[in-house]
Scaffold this motif. Structure first.
Motif, PDB file in Angstrom:
ATOM      1  N   PRO A  43       0.834  -1.208   0.000  1.00  0.00           N
ATOM      2  CA  PRO A  43       0.000   0.000   0.000  1.00  0.00           C
ATOM      3  C   PRO A  43       0.864   1.252   0.000  1.00  0.00           C
ATOM      4  N   GLN A  44       0.495   2.235  -0.806  1.00  0.00           N
ATOM      5  CA  GLN A  44       1.237   3.494  -0.792  1.00  0.00           C
ATOM      6  C   GLN A  44       1.001   4.255   0.511  1.00  0.00           C
ATOM      7  N   ASP A  45      -0.170   4.060   1.102  1.00  0.00           N
ATOM      8  CA  ASP A  45      -0.481   4.657   2.405  1.00  0.00           C
ATOM      9  C   ASP A  45      -0.635   3.511   3.401  1.00  0.00           C
ATOM     10  N   PRO A  46       0.353   3.269   4.247  1.00  0.00           N
ATOM     11  CA  PRO A  46       0.308   2.106   5.139  1.00  0.00           C
ATOM     12  C   PRO A  46      -0.737   2.189   6.244  1.00  0.00           C
ATOM     13  N   THR A  47      -1.397   3.334   6.410  1.00  0.00           N
ATOM     14  CA  THR A  47      -2.394   3.440   7.477  1.00  0.00           C
ATOM     15  C   THR A  47      -3.580   2.503   7.253  1.00  0.00           C
ATOM     16  N   ILE A  48      -3.787   2.065   6.008  1.00  0.00           N
ATOM     17  CA  ILE A  48      -4.918   1.179   5.741  1.00  0.00           C
ATOM     18  C   ILE A  48      -4.703  -0.201   6.374  1.00  0.00           C
ATOM     19  N   ILE A  49      -3.479  -0.533   6.714  1.00  0.00           N
ATOM     20  CA  ILE A  49      -3.226  -1.838   7.329  1.00  0.00           C
ATOM     21  C   ILE A  49      -3.864  -1.915   8.712  1.00  0.00           C
ATOM     22  N   ASP A  50      -3.760  -0.835   9.482  1.00  0.00           N
ATOM     23  CA  ASP A  50      -4.293  -0.835  10.848  1.00  0.00           C
ATOM     24  C   ASP A  50      -5.624  -0.109  10.986  1.00  0.00           C
ATOM     25  N   GLY A  51      -5.980   0.709   9.997  1.00  0.00           N
ATOM     26  CA  GLY A  51      -7.249   1.413  10.115  1.00  0.00           C
ATOM     27  C   GLY A  51      -7.401   2.533   9.110  1.00  0.00           C
ATOM     28  N   GLY A  52      -7.835   2.182   7.889  1.00  0.00           N
ATOM     29  CA  GLY A  52      -8.064   3.198   6.869  1.00  0.00           C
ATOM     30  C   GLY A  52      -9.391   3.901   7.060  1.00  0.00           C
ATOM     31  N   GLU A  53      -9.594   4.964   6.328  1.00  0.00           N
ATOM     32  CA  GLU A  53     -10.815   5.753   6.430  1.00  0.00           C
ATOM     33  C   GLU A  53     -11.884   5.209   5.482  1.00  0.00           C
ATOM     34  N   PRO A  54     -13.112   5.041   5.943  1.00  0.00           N
ATOM     35  CA  PRO A  54     -14.195   4.587   5.054  1.00  0.00           C
ATOM     36  C   PRO A  54     -14.409   5.564   3.909  1.00  0.00           C
ATOM     37  N   GLY A  55     -14.556   5.034   2.701  1.00  0.00           N
ATOM     38  CA  GLY A  55     -14.819   5.863   1.538  1.00  0.00           C
ATOM     39  C   GLY A  55     -13.589   6.459   0.894  1.00  0.00           C
ATOM     40  N   GLN A  56     -12.432   6.375   1.540  1.00  0.00           N
ATOM     41  CA  GLN A  56     -11.213   6.931   0.968  1.00  0.00           C
ATOM     42  C   GLN A  56     -10.593   5.943  -0.008  1.00  0.00           C
ATOM     43  N   THR A  57     -10.048   6.475  -1.109  1.00  0.00           N
ATOM     44  CA  THR A  57      -9.398   5.642  -2.114  1.00  0.00           C
ATOM     45  C   THR A  57      -7.939   5.437  -1.752  1.00  0.00           C
ATOM     46  N   TYR A  58      -7.511   4.178  -1.778  1.00  0.00           N
ATOM     47  CA  TYR A  58      -6.134   3.823  -1.439  1.00  0.00           C
ATOM     48  C   TYR A  58      -5.467   3.180  -2.646  1.00  0.00           C
ATOM     49  N   LEU A  59      -4.195   3.547  -2.864  1.00  0.00           N
ATOM     50  CA  LEU A  59      -3.417   3.013  -3.974  1.00  0.00           C
ATOM     51  C   LEU A  59      -2.512   1.883  -3.491  1.00  0.00           C
ATOM     52  N   PHE A  60      -2.382   0.868  -4.329  1.00  0.00           N
ATOM     53  CA  PHE A  60      -1.545  -0.291  -4.024  1.00  0.00           C
ATOM     54  C   PHE A  60      -0.613  -0.557  -5.202  1.00  0.00           C
ATOM     55  N   ASP A  61       0.653  -0.828  -4.904  1.00  0.00           N
ATOM     56  CA  ASP A  61       1.644  -1.134  -5.934  1.00  0.00           C
ATOM     57  C   ASP A  61       1.838  -2.641  -6.026  1.00  0.00           C
ATOM     58  N   LEU A  62       1.853  -3.141  -7.253  1.00  0.00           N
ATOM     59  CA  LEU A  62       2.144  -4.543  -7.523  1.00  0.00           C
ATOM     60  C   LEU A  62       3.473  -4.635  -8.252  1.00  0.00           C
ATOM     61  N   LEU A  63       4.366  -5.498  -7.750  1.00  0.00           N
ATOM     62  CA  LEU A  63       5.683  -5.679  -8.356  1.00  0.00           C
ATOM     63  C   LEU A  63       5.937  -7.169  -8.551  1.00  0.00           C
ATOM     64  N   ALA A  64       6.101  -7.568  -9.810  1.00  0.00           N
ATOM     65  CA  ALA A  64       6.439  -8.952 -10.143  1.00  0.00           C
ATOM     66  C   ALA A  64       7.902  -8.995 -10.569  1.00  0.00           C
ATOM     67  N   GLU A  65       8.661  -9.928 -10.007  1.00  0.00           N
ATOM     68  CA  GLU A  65      10.089 -10.038 -10.301  1.00  0.00           C
ATOM     69  C   GLU A  65      10.449 -11.466 -10.690  1.00  0.00           C
ATOM     70  N   SER A  66      11.642 -11.597 -11.279  1.00  0.00           N
ATOM     71  CA  SER A  66      12.174 -12.899 -11.726  1.00  0.00           C
ATOM     72  C   SER A  66      11.218 -13.583 -12.706  1.00  0.00           C
ATOM     73  N   ILE A  67      10.635 -12.807 -13.593  1.00  0.00           N
ATOM     74  CA  ILE A  67       9.739 -13.353 -14.606  1.00  0.00           C
ATOM     75  C   ILE A  67      10.571 -14.065 -15.670  1.00  0.00           C
ATOM     76  N   PRO A  68      10.167 -15.239 -16.130  1.00  0.00           N
ATOM     77  CA  PRO A  68      10.951 -15.986 -17.125  1.00  0.00           C
ATOM     78  C   PRO A  68      11.232 -15.162 -18.376  1.00  0.00           C
ATOM     79  N   PRO A  69      12.390 -15.368 -19.003  1.00  0.00           N
ATOM     80  CA  PRO A  69      12.776 -14.554 -20.174  1.00  0.00           C
ATOM     81  C   PRO A  69      11.827 -14.672 -21.354  1.00  0.00           C
ATOM     82  N   ASN A  70      11.103 -15.787 -21.452  1.00  0.00           N
ATOM     83  CA  ASN A  70      10.209 -15.959 -22.595  1.00  0.00           C
ATOM     84  C   ASN A  70       8.867 -15.266 -22.404  1.00  0.00           C
ATOM     85  N   VAL A  71       8.651 -14.596 -21.274  1.00  0.00           N
ATOM     86  CA  VAL A  71       7.395 -13.887 -21.006  1.00  0.00           C
ATOM     87  C   VAL A  71       7.621 -12.398 -21.228  1.00  0.00           C
ATOM     88  N   SER A  72       6.917 -11.839 -22.196  1.00  0.00           N
ATOM     89  CA  SER A  72       7.092 -10.417 -22.511  1.00  0.00           C
ATOM     90  C   SER A  72       6.000  -9.549 -21.890  1.00  0.00           C
TER      91      SER A  72
END
Length: 403
Positions: free
Chosen positions: A86-115
């Motif tokens: 989460p870009q804003d870690p406060t959502i882990i312990d108690g985010g605000e209702p109705g507020q939009t939270y952004l999350f980053d996804l990172l995939a690593e060590s992807i096989p070379p044949n996958v573009s």
């Protein structure tokens, strides 16, 4: 450790080989000593050289510590990994209702044949999907979620090779939206219940804000067809009641519950719904062959709830769905969508009204079905599901109409 064991074992083997070679050389020399002829001397000389050479070779190969360079080992190929942050870690312990939270996804060590890879996520009652390019074995994206409901939630994320159903990696994250939460125990999704058997549920509301001294619980089980109101005092920010019911016939019935601030009817309001099945569960099954198909069916449910299971395996991944519902009843009706397991969207329709919702959920690789349960106590209803935004094919239109 394994490396220490290997060295110890190899050292033993080397000592054994060196000892055997030494015994063989001594024995051969003894056999050659009595013969002092010229030819025997020559033979002895050649034999000694040969044995000395063999002994030297044996000595070199028998001891791994005498200058022998171990063979290089190949590094293991790293497995693909996925992390959600989460870009804003406060959502882990108690985010605000109705507020939009952004999350980053990172995939690593992807096989070379996958573009390209497809990211998928499900959490806070909704789903999403997108395709991203792979650069140097890495791909990333950002998605957003929000919820007006409080309580704990689990966010599940997945990554696949684009165009494939083989999962490369997954990750999950537990978050919490701050505020009061209403929990029903045991879990109210009762199936295969028995007629004329009493079932009791506890409604417990917690984390109530200061200033709320009394609450009113609302519940209805369809038999009798009325709303039960129960008042309860708040102690240490929480209140609880128990409610019971029994059913005289088999069928699928709606169980609705809620709680509100007794002193402010327009203030705090929490609620939920589920289906109670008495006897064998009766679920209607439908298959969507393409976004252009149209299917109609009459309401054949017994009781106040109808369960529909939809097979969307033929629908392309990444397609979103829009919902339109019409309700002619004299009381509010509920329209529940469960997709995938654990993710629930609830739409309430006022009496004699129509509602629409866009991008209700996204077709995910991880699940080929979704379930719709419609709870309507008085009057008829119908709903339509249409393809919305389509990322992988140019096709839209009505999928099916249920009534």
């Amino acid at each position: 450790s394994s490396s220490e064991y290997g060295k110890h074992d190899l050292s033993k083997s080397g000592q054994s080989k060196s000892s055997n070679s030494s015994k063989t050389s001594s024995l051969t020399n003894e056999l050659l000593l009595p013969a002092q002829t010229k030819s025997s001397k020559l033979s002895k000389s050649k034999s000694s050289k040969t044995l000395k050479s063999k002994s030297s070779k044996s000595s070199k190969t028998s001891s791994p510590t005498n200058g022998l360079t171990p063979k290089p080992t190949q590094s293991p190929i790293p497995m693909p990994s996925l992390s959600v942050t989460p870009q804003d870690p406060t959502i882990i312990d108690g985010g605000e209702p109705g507020q939009t939270y952004l999350f980053d996804l990172l995939a690593e060590s992807i096989p070379p044949n996958v573009s390209e890879v497809r990211f998928e996520w499900a959490g806070l009652g909704t789903t999403g999907s997108t395709v991203a390019s792979v650069v140097n074995g890495t791909a990333e994206t950002t998605f957003d979620l929000s919820s007006v409901q409080s309580g704990p939630f689990e966010i599940s994320t997945f990554v696949y090779a684009a165009g494939s159903t083989d999962e490369l990696a997954s990750d999950s994250l537990s978050v919490r939206i701050a505020g009061p939460s209403l929990v029903v125990t045991p879990p109210p999704g009762l199936t295969n219940g028995s007629i004329n058997t009493e079932y009791t549920f506890t409604l417990n509301v917690t984390d109530l804000p200061s200033g709320v001294d009394n609450v009113i619980f609302l519940s209805t089980f369809d038999f009798p067809n009325e709303i039960n109101l129960n008042s309860s005092s708040v102690v240490d920010g929480q209140a609880a009641i128990t409610v019971s019911t029994s059913y005289p016939t088999d069928g699928s019935f709606g169980f609705l519950w809620g709680v509100r601030d007794a002193g402010d009817p327009q203030g705090l309001v929490l609620g939920g719904s589920s289906v109670i099945v008495i006897g064998m569960e009766s679920t209607r099954s439908f298959t969507l062959d393409s976004c252009g198909d149209s299917v109609q069916s009459n309401n054949t449910g017994v009781g106040s709830a109808v369960l529909d299971t939809w097979d969307i395996s033929a629908i392309p991944n990444g397609v979103t769905f829009n919902i339109k519902g019409d309700f002619t009843g004299t009381v509010s009706s509920l329209f529940n969508i469960d997709y995938p397991d654990g993710q629930n969207r609830v739409f309430e329709a006022e009496p004699s009204s129509t509602f629409t919702a866009s991008n209700v959920f996204t077709r995910l690789i991880q699940s080929d079905q979704f379930q719709v349960s419609t709870i309507s106590f008085m009057g008829g209803w119908s709903y339509e599901i249409q393809c919305g935004e389509i990322a992988t094919m140019e096709e839209s239109g009505e999928i099916a109409t249920m009534e």
